[in-house]
Design an enzyme around this catalytic site. Structure first.
Site, mmCIF file in Angstrom:
data_model
loop_
_atom_site.group_PDB
_atom_site.id
_atom_site.type_symbol
_atom_site.label_atom_id
_atom_site.label_comp_id
_atom_site.label_asym_id
_atom_site.label_seq_id
_atom_site.Cartn_x
_atom_site.Cartn_y
_atom_site.Cartn_z
ATOM 1 N N GLU A 26 49.731 35.568 -52.296
ATOM 2 C CA GLU A 26 50.233 36.054 -51.010
ATOM 3 C C GLU A 26 51.657 36.544 -51.213
ATOM 4 O O GLU A 26 52.436 35.945 -51.958
ATOM 5 C CB GLU A 26 50.199 34.939 -49.958
ATOM 6 C CG GLU A 26 48.803 34.536 -49.568
ATOM 7 C CD GLU A 26 48.742 33.617 -48.357
ATOM 8 O OE1 GLU A 26 49.759 33.442 -47.661
ATOM 9 O OE2 GLU A 26 47.650 33.097 -48.103
ATOM 10 N N HIS A 85 53.094 38.451 -44.074
ATOM 11 C CA HIS A 85 52.544 37.929 -45.322
ATOM 12 C C HIS A 85 51.141 38.497 -45.492
ATOM 13 O O HIS A 85 50.589 39.095 -44.577
ATOM 14 C CB HIS A 85 52.567 36.396 -45.371
ATOM 15 C CG HIS A 85 51.559 35.712 -44.515
ATOM 16 N ND1 HIS A 85 51.719 35.555 -43.148
ATOM 17 C CD2 HIS A 85 50.379 35.144 -44.819
ATOM 18 C CE1 HIS A 85 50.681 34.905 -42.668
ATOM 19 N NE2 HIS A 85 49.846 34.644 -43.655
ATOM 20 N N HIS A 87 47.013 38.233 -46.852
ATOM 21 C CA HIS A 87 45.824 37.432 -47.127
ATOM 22 C C HIS A 87 45.008 38.247 -48.144
ATOM 23 O O HIS A 87 44.232 39.112 -47.760
ATOM 24 C CB HIS A 87 45.010 37.193 -45.866
ATOM 25 C CG HIS A 87 45.575 36.160 -44.956
ATOM 26 N ND1 HIS A 87 45.033 35.884 -43.714
ATOM 27 C CD2 HIS A 87 46.621 35.311 -45.100
ATOM 28 C CE1 HIS A 87 45.732 34.919 -43.139
ATOM 29 N NE2 HIS A 87 46.706 34.567 -43.952
ATOM 30 N N ASP A 98 48.792 28.887 -41.401
ATOM 31 C CA ASP A 98 49.760 29.763 -40.729
ATOM 32 C C ASP A 98 50.192 29.155 -39.401
ATOM 33 O O ASP A 98 51.386 29.159 -39.062
ATOM 34 C CB ASP A 98 49.176 31.154 -40.481
ATOM 35 C CG ASP A 98 48.871 31.914 -41.760
ATOM 36 O OD1 ASP A 98 49.506 31.623 -42.795
ATOM 37 O OD2 ASP A 98 47.998 32.790 -41.722
#
Length: 137
Positions: A26, A85, A87, A98
């Protein structure tokens, strides 16, 4: 009224490119821009190293680099409007991790999904995520 999250083309491409470059880990960063009555405008996506113990499954922004990114945005006249961010193997929606780690109320959390080649955005209220519409300018 639900505010739209409007992401500049440059900001969008920065997030997507970094997600591809960082996979299978990530990647993460800070979003800078401004707020209007109708929308939140993301003008910059500033990459910050992911220092999580398990970077394939979660993210943690490097604290020193996060602070430097925030200061850089403020020097350019932008405010922090959120974070992003990726995935690498999942959908563009917030995971249980999260939700547990969200810390900035009124910040937008943008998630880049590589399998879907898409982004999703959520406003963190301090208690839960509210999905927000996204426009790429």
């Amino acid at each position: 009224m639900t505010r739209t999250l409007s992401i500049s083309r440059d900001g969008y491409e920065t997030m997507l490119e970094r997600a591809h470059e960082g996979a299978p880990r990530e990647v993460c960063g800070v979003l800078g821009g401004r707020r209007t009555a109708a929308s939140v405008l993301v003008e910059s996506a500033v990459p910050v190293p992911n220092v999580a113990d398990e970077p394939r499954a979660r993210y943690e922004l490097d604290p020193e680099r996060q602070l430097a990114a925030i200061e850089s945005l403020e020097e350019r006249g932008e405010e922090v409007v959120g974070f992003y961010h990726s995935h690498p193997d999942g959908p563009a929606g917030p995971s249980a991790t999260d939700r547990a780690q969200a810390t900035w109320p009124d910040a937008h959390y943008v998630i880049v999904s590589l399998p879907e080649e898409s982004v999703g955005a959520w406003l963190w209220t301090g208690e839960r995520f509210l999905e927000r519409p996204v426009e790429i300018d």
